[in-house]
Design a protein around this motif. Structure first.
Motif, PDB file in Angstrom:
ATOM      1  N   MET A  93       0.841  -1.201   0.000  1.00  0.00           N
ATOM      2  CA  MET A  93       0.000   0.000   0.000  1.00  0.00           C
ATOM      3  C   MET A  93       0.871   1.244   0.000  1.00  0.00           C
ATOM      4  O   MET A  93       1.977   1.244   0.525  1.00  0.00           O
ATOM      5  N   LYS A  94       0.333   2.290  -0.597  1.00  0.00           N
ATOM      6  CA  LYS A  94       1.006   3.585  -0.639  1.00  0.00           C
ATOM      7  C   LYS A  94      -0.068   4.638  -0.415  1.00  0.00           C
ATOM      8  O   LYS A  94      -1.177   4.537  -0.949  1.00  0.00           O
ATOM      9  N   TRP A  95       0.243   5.642   0.399  1.00  0.00           N
ATOM     10  CA  TRP A  95      -0.721   6.715   0.601  1.00  0.00           C
ATOM     11  C   TRP A  95      -0.016   8.058   0.509  1.00  0.00           C
ATOM     12  O   TRP A  95       1.153   8.191   0.868  1.00  0.00           O
ATOM     13  N   THR A  96      -0.740   9.011  -0.029  1.00  0.00           N
ATOM     14  CA  THR A  96      -0.224  10.377  -0.124  1.00  0.00           C
ATOM     15  C   THR A  96      -1.197  11.294   0.596  1.00  0.00           C
ATOM     16  O   THR A  96      -2.422  11.113   0.512  1.00  0.00           O
ATOM     17  N   VAL A  97      -0.641  12.250   1.317  1.00  0.00           N
ATOM     18  CA  VAL A  97      -1.440  13.206   2.078  1.00  0.00           C
ATOM     19  C   VAL A  97      -1.223  14.581   1.452  1.00  0.00           C
ATOM     20  O   VAL A  97      -0.084  14.997   1.226  1.00  0.00           O
ATOM     21  N   SER A  98      -2.322  15.274   1.139  1.00  0.00           N
ATOM     22  CA  SER A  98      -2.219  16.615   0.575  1.00  0.00           C
ATOM     23  C   SER A  98      -3.303  17.493   1.189  1.00  0.00           C
ATOM     24  O   SER A  98      -4.242  17.009   1.804  1.00  0.00           O
ATOM     25  N   GLY A  99      -3.160  18.806   0.992  1.00  0.00           N
ATOM     26  CA  GLY A  99      -4.151  19.738   1.519  1.00  0.00           C
ATOM     27  C   GLY A  99      -3.830  20.132   2.948  1.00  0.00           C
ATOM     28  O   GLY A  99      -2.966  19.551   3.606  1.00  0.00           O
ATOM     29  N   THR A 100      -4.546  21.151   3.411  1.00  0.00           N
ATOM     30  CA  THR A 100      -4.302  21.635   4.772  1.00  0.00           C
ATOM     31  C   THR A 100      -5.488  21.339   5.692  1.00  0.00           C
ATOM     32  O   THR A 100      -5.318  20.736   6.727  1.00  0.00           O
ATOM     33  N   ASN A 101      -6.667  21.785   5.342  1.00  0.00           N
ATOM     34  CA  ASN A 101      -7.842  21.476   6.156  1.00  0.00           C
ATOM     35  C   ASN A 101      -9.082  21.523   5.265  1.00  0.00           C
ATOM     36  O   ASN A 101      -9.497  22.603   4.876  1.00  0.00           O
ATOM     37  N   PRO A 102      -9.594  20.411   4.879  1.00  0.00           N
ATOM     38  CA  PRO A 102      -9.266  19.046   5.305  1.00  0.00           C
ATOM     39  C   PRO A 102      -8.061  18.500   4.535  1.00  0.00           C
ATOM     40  O   PRO A 102      -7.761  18.941   3.439  1.00  0.00           O
ATOM     41  N   LYS A 103      -7.430  17.522   5.133  1.00  0.00           N
ATOM     42  CA  LYS A 103      -6.342  16.815   4.461  1.00  0.00           C
ATOM     43  C   LYS A 103      -6.957  15.703   3.613  1.00  0.00           C
ATOM     44  O   LYS A 103      -7.865  15.004   4.053  1.00  0.00           O
ATOM     45  N   LYS A 104      -6.436  15.584   2.408  1.00  0.00           N
ATOM     46  CA  LYS A 104      -6.903  14.525   1.494  1.00  0.00           C
ATOM     47  C   LYS A 104      -5.876  13.391   1.542  1.00  0.00           C
ATOM     48  O   LYS A 104      -4.686  13.615   1.326  1.00  0.00           O
ATOM     49  N   ILE A 105      -6.353  12.188   1.832  1.00  0.00           N
ATOM     50  CA  ILE A 105      -5.482  11.011   1.916  1.00  0.00           C
ATOM     51  C   ILE A 105      -5.894  10.071   0.783  1.00  0.00           C
ATOM     52  O   ILE A 105      -7.046   9.613   0.733  1.00  0.00           O
ATOM     53  N   VAL A 106      -4.982   9.795  -0.135  1.00  0.00           N
ATOM     54  CA  VAL A 106      -5.240   8.865  -1.242  1.00  0.00           C
ATOM     55  C   VAL A 106      -4.468   7.587  -0.936  1.00  0.00           C
ATOM     56  O   VAL A 106      -3.235   7.582  -0.927  1.00  0.00           O
TER      57      VAL A 106
END
Length: 134
Positions: A93-106
């Motif tokens: 699995m791999k996840w990327t976190v972006s954004g500030t509020n809300p944070k988007k987790i793919v």
């Protein structure tokens, strides 16, 4: 005379038995051929069902691992979550976190299905900063 009556009775019994038809060898072979065809069809259907069950089991295990990782990511908290990789129950699995509020987790996960094809599944999660004003 008594002898003649017995003889007629035996002749009548013989005639009744001769009129009664039994099952011929050809009829038995035809019935066995039909039965064999039905059994072959059923065995093919059973094999197909077994393949579908195995495929469903593989998919279910992969999705359960994905859910487990999503819950783990959400439990880390808003301030400590970051991008990364892991192997959960044998699934990479791999996840990327972006954004500030809300944070988007793919969250992306890959596995090989029962046909040998590579499968990728993506889950998108959003995590908002908790409201601490109350």
């Amino acid at each position: 005379m008594k002898n003649r009556g017995t003889h007629l009775k035996n002749r009548e019994t013989h005639r009744l038995l001769a009129d009664r038809r039994g099952v011929s060898l050809v009829e038995i072979l035809v019935a066995l051929t039909i039965l064999a065809g039905a059994l072959i069809s059923l065995s093919g259907a059973a094999a197909l069902a077994a393949r579908h069950l195995q495929s469903g089991r593989t998919d279910l295990n992969a999705w359960a691992a994905s859910q487990s990782q999503a819950e783990d990511l959400m439990s880390r908290g808003f301030d400590t979550i970051s991008s990364g990789t892991a192997t959960v129950h044998g699934y990479p699995m791999k996840w990327t976190v972006s954004g500030t509020n809300p944070k988007k987790i793919v969250l992306e996960m890959g596995w090989t299905n029962t046909r040998g094809n590579a499968v990728t599944d993506t889950v998108v999660l959003y995590m908002a900063q908790p409201d601490t004003t109350s």
